[in-house]
Design a protein around this motif. Structure first.
Motif, PDB file in Angstrom:
ATOM      1  N   ARG A   1      36.090  45.064  42.769  1.00 51.04           N
ATOM      2  CA  ARG A   1      36.163  44.480  42.173  1.00 51.04           C
ATOM      3  C   ARG A   1      37.444  43.874  42.466  1.00 51.04           C
ATOM      4  NH1 ARG A   1      37.293  46.766  36.407  1.00 51.04           N
ATOM      5  NH2 ARG A   1      35.040  46.845  35.544  1.00 51.04           N
TER       6      ARG A   1
ATOM      7  N   LEU B   1      38.670  40.327  33.281  1.00 48.28           N
ATOM      8  CA  LEU B   1      37.990  40.748  31.735  1.00 48.28           C
ATOM      9  C   LEU B   1      39.285  41.050  31.372  1.00 48.28           C
ATOM     10  CD1 LEU B   1      35.987  43.664  34.460  1.00 48.28           C
ATOM     11  CD2 LEU B   1      35.378  41.851  32.638  1.00 48.28           C
TER      12      LEU B   1
ATOM     13  N   PRO C   1      41.844  50.471  39.134  1.00 47.28           N
ATOM     14  CA  PRO C   1      41.247  51.412  40.217  1.00 47.28           C
ATOM     15  C   PRO C   1      40.377  50.276  40.904  1.00 47.28           C
ATOM     16  CG  PRO C   1      42.295  52.160  37.947  1.00 47.28           C
ATOM     17  CD  PRO C   1      42.149  50.028  37.888  1.00 47.28           C
TER      18      PRO C   1
ATOM     19  N   ASP D   1      31.780  52.481  37.958  1.00 46.89           N
ATOM     20  CA  ASP D   1      30.868  52.332  36.889  1.00 46.89           C
ATOM     21  C   ASP D   1      29.323  52.336  36.677  1.00 46.89           C
ATOM     22  OD1 ASP D   1      32.859  51.361  35.137  1.00 46.89           O
ATOM     23  OD2 ASP D   1      32.655  49.413  35.462  1.00 46.89           O
TER      24      ASP D   1
ATOM     25  N   HIS E   1      32.846  54.947  33.048  1.00 46.35           N
ATOM     26  CA  HIS E   1      33.731  55.262  34.607  1.00 46.35           C
ATOM     27  C   HIS E   1      33.740  56.094  34.789  1.00 46.35           C
ATOM     28  CE1 HIS E   1      37.194  53.035  36.039  1.00 46.35           C
ATOM     29  NE2 HIS E   1      37.803  54.175  36.315  1.00 46.35           N
TER      30      HIS E   1
HETATM   31  C1  LIG Z   1      35.881  46.729  31.982  1.00 46.41           C
HETATM   32  C2  LIG Z   1      35.396  48.242  32.845  1.00 46.41           C
HETATM   33  N1  LIG Z   1      33.857  48.755  33.017  1.00 46.41           N
HETATM   34  C3  LIG Z   1      35.814  49.298  33.472  1.00 46.41           C
HETATM   35  O1  LIG Z   1      36.058  49.352  34.870  1.00 46.41           O
HETATM   36  N2  LIG Z   1      37.380  49.569  32.758  1.00 46.41           N
HETATM   37  C4  LIG Z   1      38.275  50.231  33.520  1.00 46.41           C
HETATM   38  C5  LIG Z   1      39.768  50.656  32.767  1.00 46.41           C
HETATM   39  C6  LIG Z   1      39.383  49.153  34.558  1.00 46.41           C
HETATM   40  O2  LIG Z   1      39.348  47.911  34.138  1.00 46.41           O
HETATM   41  O3  LIG Z   1      39.535  49.876  35.266  1.00 46.41           O
END
Ligand SMILES: C[C@@H](N)C(=O)N[C@H](C)C(=O)O
Ligand SMILES: [Zn+2]
Length: 199
Positions: free
Chosen positions: A40, A48, A88, A96, A163
């Motif tokens: 990401r 987010l 992460p 995910d 995750h």
């Molecule tokens: C937003 C969710 N899909 C996710 O990946 N959560 C973990 C905790 C993150 O943002 O690292």
């Protein structure tokens, strides 16, 4: 899902890709693995985080900033490009994932992906005293996903059944590894390559 800066492809580190392939190949016949998210950009992580932070604040305006932060961090990591503590998903080590049937339709995991509720905790159904037949199925699907990925070296984030980490700091923490092997990553675009090469 209308997330600014999101990339349409799911990129992961090569080691993660190979481990995911091995996991998918080890699943029982008729069950597949869907990768919902991988690497990401920082901007997406920030979006987010801010969006969930705001939604929780709207829903529970009396929470202190510390409580709000804790509730947000349960489902979204703090955005960070710090090489010593990167989020992460910025490393390409976090994924995910969910399971699907032979037609590619997602199996019932008890909640949808990214539902920020206690039922998303990986062990939620393990803690219930009595389960409906549907909950039993969801628990079995979570168990299958967990054990399949664990077998290939992934660790799971206890607050999210979907995750999993491989080589990042959550992996080092939950898997008792000395240190992470992946730091923050950028896409190998022509722009990034020239920037790197030309200083
Ligand atoms: C937003 C969710 N899909 C996710 O990946 N959560 C973990 C905790 C993150 O943002 O690292
Ligand atoms: Zn994730």
């Amino acid at each position: 899902m209308g997330i600014p800066g999101a990339v349409p492809e799911c990129f992961v580190r090569e080691g993660v890709y190979r481990a995911l392939l091995a996991a998918a190949r080890s699943l029982p016949d008729g069950i597949g693995l869907i990768v919902l998210d991988g690497w990401r950009p920082w901007r997406v992580q920030q979006y987010l985080f801010d969006t969930l932070h705001e939604a929780i604040h709207h829903h529970q305006p009396d929470l202190s900033e510390a409580e709000l932060l804790e509730r947000t961090r349960e489902f979204v990591s703090v955005p960070s490009r710090d090489p010593l503590a990167p989020s992460p998903h910025l490393t390409g080590g976090a994924v995910d994932v969910t399971l699907c049937d032979a037609d590619g339709l997602p199996l019932d995991m008890g909640t949808l992906f990214d539902e920020a509720i206690p039922a998303s905790h990986s062990d939620y159904f393990e803690r219930l005293e009595t389960l409906t037949p549907q909950q039993n199925k969801a628990r079995d699907h979570r168990r299958l996903l967990y054990h399949t990925l664990h077998q290939q070296g992934f660790t799971n984030l206890p607050s999210e059944w979907w995750h999993f980490d491989y080589g990042d700091q959550l992996w080092a923490y939950y898997g008792s590894h000395d240190h992470a092997v992946y730091g923050p990553a950028e896409l190998d675009t022509i722009e990034n390559r020239w920037r790197r090469q030309l200083g």
